[in-house]
Design a protein around this motif. Structure first.
Motif, PDB file in Angstrom:
ATOM      1  N   ALA A  36     -11.058  -0.025 -16.852  1.00  0.00           N
ATOM      2  CA  ALA A  36     -10.183  -1.183 -17.061  1.00  0.00           C
ATOM      3  C   ALA A  36      -8.722  -0.801 -16.838  1.00  0.00           C
ATOM      4  N   LEU A  37      -8.336   0.356 -17.330  1.00  0.00           N
ATOM      5  CA  LEU A  37      -6.962   0.832 -17.150  1.00  0.00           C
ATOM      6  C   LEU A  37      -6.634   1.026 -15.672  1.00  0.00           C
ATOM      7  N   THR A  38      -7.571   1.567 -14.921  1.00  0.00           N
ATOM      8  CA  THR A  38      -7.379   1.783 -13.484  1.00  0.00           C
ATOM      9  C   THR A  38      -7.167   0.459 -12.763  1.00  0.00           C
ATOM     10  N   VAL A  39      -7.946  -0.549 -13.102  1.00  0.00           N
ATOM     11  CA  VAL A  39      -7.812  -1.863 -12.464  1.00  0.00           C
ATOM     12  C   VAL A  39      -6.487  -2.511 -12.843  1.00  0.00           C
ATOM     13  N   VAL A  40      -6.094  -2.394 -14.100  1.00  0.00           N
ATOM     14  CA  VAL A  40      -4.808  -2.953 -14.525  1.00  0.00           C
ATOM     15  C   VAL A  40      -3.662  -2.278 -13.771  1.00  0.00           C
ATOM     16  N   GLU A  41      -3.719  -0.955 -13.615  1.00  0.00           N
ATOM     17  CA  GLU A  41      -2.686  -0.250 -12.847  1.00  0.00           C
ATOM     18  C   GLU A  41      -2.646  -0.733 -11.404  1.00  0.00           C
ATOM     19  N   GLY A  42      -3.812  -0.999 -10.826  1.00  0.00           N
ATOM     20  CA  GLY A  42      -3.872  -1.534  -9.465  1.00  0.00           C
ATOM     21  C   GLY A  42      -3.259  -2.920  -9.367  1.00  0.00           C
ATOM     22  N   MET A  43      -3.454  -3.733 -10.401  1.00  0.00           N
ATOM     23  CA  MET A  43      -2.869  -5.079 -10.420  1.00  0.00           C
ATOM     24  C   MET A  43      -1.356  -5.011 -10.551  1.00  0.00           C
ATOM     25  N   VAL A  44      -0.880  -4.095 -11.390  1.00  0.00           N
ATOM     26  CA  VAL A  44       0.558  -3.951 -11.622  1.00  0.00           C
ATOM     27  C   VAL A  44       1.263  -3.485 -10.355  1.00  0.00           C
ATOM     28  N   ALA A  45       0.584  -2.730  -9.518  1.00  0.00           N
ATOM     29  CA  ALA A  45       1.187  -2.216  -8.284  1.00  0.00           C
ATOM     30  C   ALA A  45       1.527  -3.330  -7.306  1.00  0.00           C
ATOM     31  N   LEU A  46       0.929  -4.501  -7.461  1.00  0.00           N
ATOM     32  CA  LEU A  46       1.155  -5.646  -6.582  1.00  0.00           C
ATOM     33  C   LEU A  46       0.930  -5.303  -5.110  1.00  0.00           C
ATOM     34  N   ASP A  47      -0.078  -4.503  -4.876  1.00  0.00           N
ATOM     35  CA  ASP A  47      -0.448  -4.110  -3.521  1.00  0.00           C
ATOM     36  C   ASP A  47      -1.949  -4.329  -3.386  1.00  0.00           C
ATOM     37  N   SER A  48      -2.338  -5.132  -2.396  1.00  0.00           N
ATOM     38  CA  SER A  48      -3.754  -5.473  -2.265  1.00  0.00           C
ATOM     39  C   SER A  48      -4.609  -4.243  -1.979  1.00  0.00           C
ATOM     40  N   HIS A  49      -4.092  -3.306  -1.193  1.00  0.00           N
ATOM     41  CA  HIS A  49      -4.862  -2.090  -0.901  1.00  0.00           C
ATOM     42  C   HIS A  49      -5.056  -1.266  -2.176  1.00  0.00           C
ATOM     43  N   ALA A  50      -3.992  -1.129  -2.973  1.00  0.00           N
ATOM     44  CA  ALA A  50      -4.080  -0.374  -4.232  1.00  0.00           C
ATOM     45  C   ALA A  50      -5.033  -1.071  -5.199  1.00  0.00           C
ATOM     46  N   LEU A  51      -4.985  -2.401  -5.252  1.00  0.00           N
ATOM     47  CA  LEU A  51      -5.873  -3.148  -6.146  1.00  0.00           C
ATOM     48  C   LEU A  51      -7.330  -3.002  -5.711  1.00  0.00           C
ATOM     49  N   THR A  52      -7.573  -3.113  -4.412  1.00  0.00           N
ATOM     50  CA  THR A  52      -8.939  -2.956  -3.898  1.00  0.00           C
ATOM     51  C   THR A  52      -9.472  -1.573  -4.220  1.00  0.00           C
ATOM     52  N   SER A  53      -8.651  -0.561  -3.978  1.00  0.00           N
ATOM     53  CA  SER A  53      -9.054   0.810  -4.283  1.00  0.00           C
ATOM     54  C   SER A  53      -9.311   0.985  -5.778  1.00  0.00           C
ATOM     55  N   ALA A  54      -8.436   0.415  -6.610  1.00  0.00           N
ATOM     56  CA  ALA A  54      -8.594   0.526  -8.064  1.00  0.00           C
ATOM     57  C   ALA A  54      -9.860  -0.185  -8.528  1.00  0.00           C
ATOM     58  N   MET A  55     -10.153  -1.333  -7.952  1.00  0.00           N
ATOM     59  CA  MET A  55     -11.356  -2.071  -8.342  1.00  0.00           C
ATOM     60  C   MET A  55     -12.618  -1.311  -7.950  1.00  0.00           C
ATOM     61  N   LEU A  56     -12.631  -0.741  -6.746  1.00  0.00           N
ATOM     62  CA  LEU A  56     -13.790   0.032  -6.321  1.00  0.00           C
ATOM     63  C   LEU A  56     -13.968   1.271  -7.202  1.00  0.00           C
ATOM     64  N   GLU A  57     -12.855   1.913  -7.542  1.00  0.00           N
ATOM     65  CA  GLU A  57     -12.920   3.068  -8.433  1.00  0.00           C
ATOM     66  C   GLU A  57     -13.402   2.636  -9.822  1.00  0.00           C
ATOM     67  N   GLY A  58     -12.941   1.474 -10.270  1.00  0.00           N
ATOM     68  CA  GLY A  58     -13.376   0.945 -11.563  1.00  0.00           C
ATOM     69  C   GLY A  58     -14.863   0.655 -11.590  1.00  0.00           C
ATOM     70  N   VAL A  59     -15.361   0.065 -10.512  1.00  0.00           N
ATOM     71  CA  VAL A  59     -16.802  -0.209 -10.432  1.00  0.00           C
ATOM     72  C   VAL A  59     -17.581   1.100 -10.471  1.00  0.00           C
ATOM     73  N   GLY A  60     -17.104   2.106  -9.738  1.00  0.00           N
ATOM     74  CA  GLY A  60     -17.766   3.411  -9.744  1.00  0.00           C
ATOM     75  C   GLY A  60     -17.812   4.012 -11.135  1.00  0.00           C
TER      76      GLY A  60
END
Length: 175
Positions: free
Chosen positions: A29-53
């Motif tokens: 959850a923390l990883t996904v929130v950090e990806g959202m805060v970055a306001l970058d779609s690539h960072a968010l996508t990467s964070a979400m995939l890492e979160g799912v993993g």
């Protein structure tokens, strides 16, 4: 005394693994929130995939904790019969197969967002998962054959009584 110590160790391992699973979920959850805060779609996508993993890993770790608790603490089974061993091992391997399959799928999506040459590792993982499924099928087939072999209940009970007697003698000798 040894049985109590073993049960205590299994309980400690199950509780620790459960806590690790919760930590993986929180970290996810923390990883996904950090990806959202970055306001970058690539960072968010990467964070979400890492979160799912990490969530998939958390589920696998929790399933192992649950397996330890149910099989070693609650049931106290020694898996003397072929059908018990088959069911237990099937349940355990199925958990591993599902977790590895989901991880392979996540890695495929991660490879899709990066270099295509990174697809080799997910394909290898999914190949191993396929081999695990084939191996589990072979195990099921062989175990069912073993279960169909007739075992004389009187002989089986005598063997169990002899094992129990030997365990009691070992316990007295150690004390």
């Amino acid at each position: 005394m040894f049985q109590s110590a073993a049960r205590g160790m299994y309980l400690l391992a199950a509780v620790t693994l459960s806590l690790f699973a919760l930590l993986f979920i929180g970290l996810s959850a923390l990883t996904v929130v950090e990806g959202m805060v970055a306001l970058d779609s690539h960072a968010l996508t990467s964070a979400m995939l890492e979160g799912v993993g990490m969530i998939v890993l958390a589920i696998a770790v929790f399933e192992i904790a649950k397996y330890l608790y149910e099989e070693e603490i609650v049931r106290e089974r020694e898996l003397r019969r072929a059908d018990e061993a088959r069911r237990t091992l099937t349940k355990f391997l199925t958990t591993i197969i599902i977790a590895a399959s989901l991880e392979g799928l996540v890695l495929v999506f991660e490879a899709r967002t990066s270099e295509i040459s990174a697809i080799v590792y997910p394909v290898m993982l999914l190949g191993v998962v396929t081999l695990l499924v084939v191996g589990l099928g072979a195990f099921q087939w062989l175990a069912r054959k073993a279960e169909s072999i007739y075992v004389d209940p009187a002989v089986s009970e005598a063997d169990e009584a002899e094992d129990d007697k030997r365990e009691e003698e070992d316990g007295i000798a150690k004390a």
